[in-house]
Design a protein around this motif. Structure first.
Motif, PDB file in Angstrom:
ATOM      1  N   ALA A  83       0.825  -1.208   0.000  1.00  0.00           N
ATOM      2  CA  ALA A  83       0.000   0.000   0.000  1.00  0.00           C
ATOM      3  C   ALA A  83       0.858   1.258   0.000  1.00  0.00           C
ATOM      4  N   GLN A  84       1.915   1.250   0.800  1.00  0.00           N
ATOM      5  CA  GLN A  84       2.789   2.426   0.906  1.00  0.00           C
ATOM      6  C   GLN A  84       3.484   2.724  -0.420  1.00  0.00           C
ATOM      7  N   GLN A  85       4.052   1.690  -1.041  1.00  0.00           N
ATOM      8  CA  GLN A  85       4.735   1.896  -2.320  1.00  0.00           C
ATOM      9  C   GLN A  85       3.749   2.257  -3.428  1.00  0.00           C
ATOM     10  N   ARG A  95       1.899   6.324  -7.137  1.00  0.00           N
ATOM     11  CA  ARG A  95       0.772   7.101  -7.682  1.00  0.00           C
ATOM     12  C   ARG A  95       1.000   8.608  -7.563  1.00  0.00           C
ATOM     13  N   PHE A  96       1.519   9.053  -6.416  1.00  0.00           N
ATOM     14  CA  PHE A  96       1.558  10.495  -6.152  1.00  0.00           C
ATOM     15  C   PHE A  96       2.956  11.111  -6.178  1.00  0.00           C
ATOM     16  N   ALA A 129       7.434   5.364 -14.161  1.00  0.00           N
ATOM     17  CA  ALA A 129       6.249   5.744 -13.385  1.00  0.00           C
ATOM     18  C   ALA A 129       5.980   7.240 -13.495  1.00  0.00           C
ATOM     19  N   ALA A 130       7.043   8.048 -13.480  1.00  0.00           N
ATOM     20  CA  ALA A 130       6.876   9.493 -13.622  1.00  0.00           C
ATOM     21  C   ALA A 130       6.370   9.838 -15.014  1.00  0.00           C
ATOM     22  N   ALA A 131       6.880   9.143 -16.030  1.00  0.00           N
ATOM     23  CA  ALA A 131       6.418   9.376 -17.395  1.00  0.00           C
ATOM     24  C   ALA A 131       4.929   9.035 -17.527  1.00  0.00           C
ATOM     25  N   ARG A 132       4.513   7.951 -16.885  1.00  0.00           N
ATOM     26  CA  ARG A 132       3.096   7.566 -16.910  1.00  0.00           C
ATOM     27  C   ARG A 132       2.242   8.651 -16.264  1.00  0.00           C
ATOM     28  N   ARG A 133       2.706   9.169 -15.125  1.00  0.00           N
ATOM     29  CA  ARG A 133       1.932  10.196 -14.421  1.00  0.00           C
ATOM     30  C   ARG A 133       1.840  11.477 -15.244  1.00  0.00           C
ATOM     31  N   GLU A 134       2.953  11.859 -15.885  1.00  0.00           N
ATOM     32  CA  GLU A 134       2.948  13.060 -16.714  1.00  0.00           C
ATOM     33  C   GLU A 134       2.027  12.896 -17.919  1.00  0.00           C
TER      34      GLU A 134
END
Length: 280
Positions: A249-251, A256-257, A265-270
């Motif tokens: 849950a923590q990871q 996600r945030f 993961a950062a590319a996905r969020r952007e």
């Protein structure tokens, strides 16, 4: 060596034992029989929650440190390329000065990993206390009476001291429950690494061999849990299940945030943010 380590960490181990004794009292206060397996399982769960909550500031510091190192990475990569093969002492001193300046610019500290390393004694103490309890050894506030209570506690034919092999041989349904718990702990470890940790790792800066090893780490961790589950008592398997669920849950929240800059993961969020902006 093990005895020396245990002696050095005994104050932390005793503190964790006090917390487990307290969480067992909480389990009794909410209506569970103090001698029941349910009370002890809740006590272990509350212990994991308490310890991991205390460690949240360290986790947040670690996320911020990984972001700082990621922001500094392109400049450091260019710096290494510029000085590659250089053996001149003055030039090497200049490189170290530039490196120090880049670290200062992005807030990268030489001690950035120290807080994360400080977690290790507490994790060891947490493991040690649960291991001693389920092995029938008194430790700190967990006196002989509490240890006897934990050893006698039973649920669905399982004791905290039950082992997977003998349980499968003598009571198949109970053995399958224990096997499912071990499988759950292993699966949580695997998914945490594959879904959240690897996508936040920028393998571009890693040597090819290390990047390949990195991809196998999730499987190594999961298989390690299953192998160890064959020899440890049920109480430790329960601890692994609870602890791995917290880590998952923590990871997931970090992924996600607050993904590491430059990572997949950062590319996905952007990309998701850009799509949301285009739609709105």
């Amino acid at each position: 060596m093990s005895d020396v380590l245990s002696a050095l960490l005994s104050p932390i181990t005793n503190a964790v034992a006090v917390v487990l004794a307290a969480t067992h009292d909480v389990a009794g206060a909410v209506g569970l029989s103090p001698g029941s397996a349910g009370a002890w399982l809740l006590a272990v769960l509350l212990l994991v929650v308490a310890v991991r909550t205390v460690l949240l500031p360290v986790t947040i510091h670690g996320v911020r440190s990984s972001h700082a190192r990621a922001h500094a990475a392109p400049q450091l990569r260019e710096l290494r390329q510029r000085y590659a093969g250089n053996r001149d002492l003055e030039q090497l001193a200049a490189m170290r000065a530039e490196q120090k300046a880049i670290h200062a610019e992005h807030g990268v500290s030489g001690w950035s990993l120290a807080p994360a390393l400080l977690q290790l004694p507490l994790f060891y103490a947490l493991y040690r206390v649960v291991a001693d309890l389920t092995a029938g050894h008194a430790v700190g506030a967990l006196d002989a009476g509490l240890v006897a209570s934990a050893s006698a506690a039973s649920m669905a034919g399982l004791h905290l001291t039950s082992h997977l092999g003998p349980t499968l041989g003598s009571d198949l349904p109970a053995g399958l429950v224990l096997l499912a718990a071990a499988g759950g702990a292993a699966l949580l470890s695997l998914l945490t690494q594959r879904w959240f940790v690897l996508p936040m790792t920028n393998v571009a800066d890693l040597p090819e061999g290390m990047a390949t090893v990195q991809r196998f780490v999730p499987w190594i961790g999961a298989i390690g849990v299953l192998v160890a589950a064959a020899v440890v008592p049920a109480g430790l398997i329960a601890y692994w299940l609870f602890n791995n669920a917290w880590t998952f849950a923590q990871q997931g929240l970090v992924w996600r945030f607050a993904p590491t800059p430059g990572s997949p993961a950062a590319a996905r969020r952007e990309a998701a943010a850009a799509l949301e902006g285009a739609v709105s």
